[in-house]
Write an enzyme that holds these catalytic residues in place. Sequence first.
Site, PDB file in Angstrom:
ATOM      1  N   PRO A 202       0.785  -1.223   0.000  1.00 12.91           N
ATOM      2  CG  PRO A 202      -0.142  -1.169   2.114  1.00 12.91           C
ATOM      3  CD  PRO A 202       1.053  -1.641   1.371  1.00 12.91           C
ATOM      4  CD  GLU A 203       4.681   2.853  -3.200  1.00 16.62           C
ATOM      5  OE1 GLU A 203       4.772   3.968  -3.743  1.00 16.62           O
ATOM      6  OE2 GLU A 203       5.420   1.899  -3.492  1.00 16.62           O
TER       7      GLU A 203
ATOM      8  CG  HIS B  88      -2.280 -13.778   8.548  1.00 19.68           C
ATOM      9  ND1 HIS B  88      -1.595 -13.790   9.735  1.00 19.68           N
ATOM     10  CD2 HIS B  88      -1.652 -14.657   7.745  1.00 19.68           C
ATOM     11  CE1 HIS B  88      -0.582 -14.640   9.648  1.00 19.68           C
ATOM     12  NE2 HIS B  88      -0.597 -15.180   8.450  1.00 19.68           N
TER      13      HIS B  88
ATOM     14  NE  ARG C  21       6.495  -8.176   6.480  1.00 16.69           N
ATOM     15  CZ  ARG C  21       7.444  -7.526   5.814  1.00 16.69           C
ATOM     16  NH1 ARG C  21       7.249  -7.220   4.543  1.00 16.69           N
ATOM     17  NH2 ARG C  21       8.556  -7.186   6.392  1.00 16.69           N
TER      18      ARG C  21
ATOM     19  CE  LYS D 132      15.104  16.881   3.243  1.00 16.85           C
ATOM     20  NZ  LYS D 132      15.827  16.345   4.399  1.00 16.85           N
TER      21      LYS D 132
END
Length: 296
Positions: free
Chosen positions: A2-3, A104, A126, A169
């Site tokens: 999941p992005e 799960h 997970r 940066k």
Amino acid sequence: MPELPEVETVRRGLQPAMEGAVVQRLEQHRPDLRFPFPQDFATRIEGRRIVALRRRAKYLLIGFDDGSVLISHLGMSGSYFVDHAGSAATPGRFHHDRSKDKKHDHVVFHLDGPRGGSRVIYNDPRRFGFMLLTGEGELAAHPLIRDLGVEPTGNALHAGYLAERFAGKRSPLKAALLDQRIVAGLGNIYVCEALWQARLSPRRTAGSLVTRSGRPVARLEDLVQAVRTVIAAAIEAGGSSLRDHRQADGTLGYFQHTFNTYDQEGMPCRRDGCGGKIRRIVQSGRSTYYCPVCQR
DNA sequence: CCTTGAACCTGGGCGC
DNA sequence: TGCGCCCAGGTTCAAG
């Protein structure tokens, strides 16, 4: 899995079943995911009507009629599945494949909606995902939400903004784009894809795209366009289908078929006339895929 | 402030 | 068939 595009796909898939529905019962199969579930989780949710399903970055936000908001993050392996009661069972593979993961299934929302009952099941092998409860009033100031950067889908992402955030940066572009405090919702796959699209090396420093006077270098505009394009295409495609990612209606996303770099180590670069080979390197502990020939 | 690396957890793939 | 190792979409925390 999941992005941002995957979470947006989940949100759209859940919306018809969840918005307007009342939670009849909340079933939990364990006391925690990455964090313990909220105190009195079931009690605080049961009997409430869901009034809105929103998304911020990779967070799914489920709003209830009493002003409480459930913040859900899918971690690496979280997924939602809608089981429509009474609808004709989808035969074959889908149910068969899924059954092996039943252990799960950690949370089940039993819903009574305008279009009949359904169960919404949260599965997460997970258990890096989590669910928290907060209030609508406290949402913007919530520690998880407060420091998030701009959404990559809207007008807030522009070259001037990135110039401001990248100025000085020294960290690699890859790391800067993964930083949720700058652009919120990008993850490992889409950062690789966007950098390829913009022909920018993931190893270049973020600050190298900003002039000494703090203005965006021309190529920063390419990066903005690439991020927008890649994310929009991924949402359009219904998220990627890495491993077992499925949309909430059970169909597979198919964005993986268009990856130009991610998981393509050793493959020829797909840019016309480039002739380079996709390479895998490790940056801040994570795989980066890129073409050393055309990405500079 | 900055950066990297380890940790959290399970499962799949691969070499032997 | 099995064991050990590496890898995986994310985030946080400690240490340098």
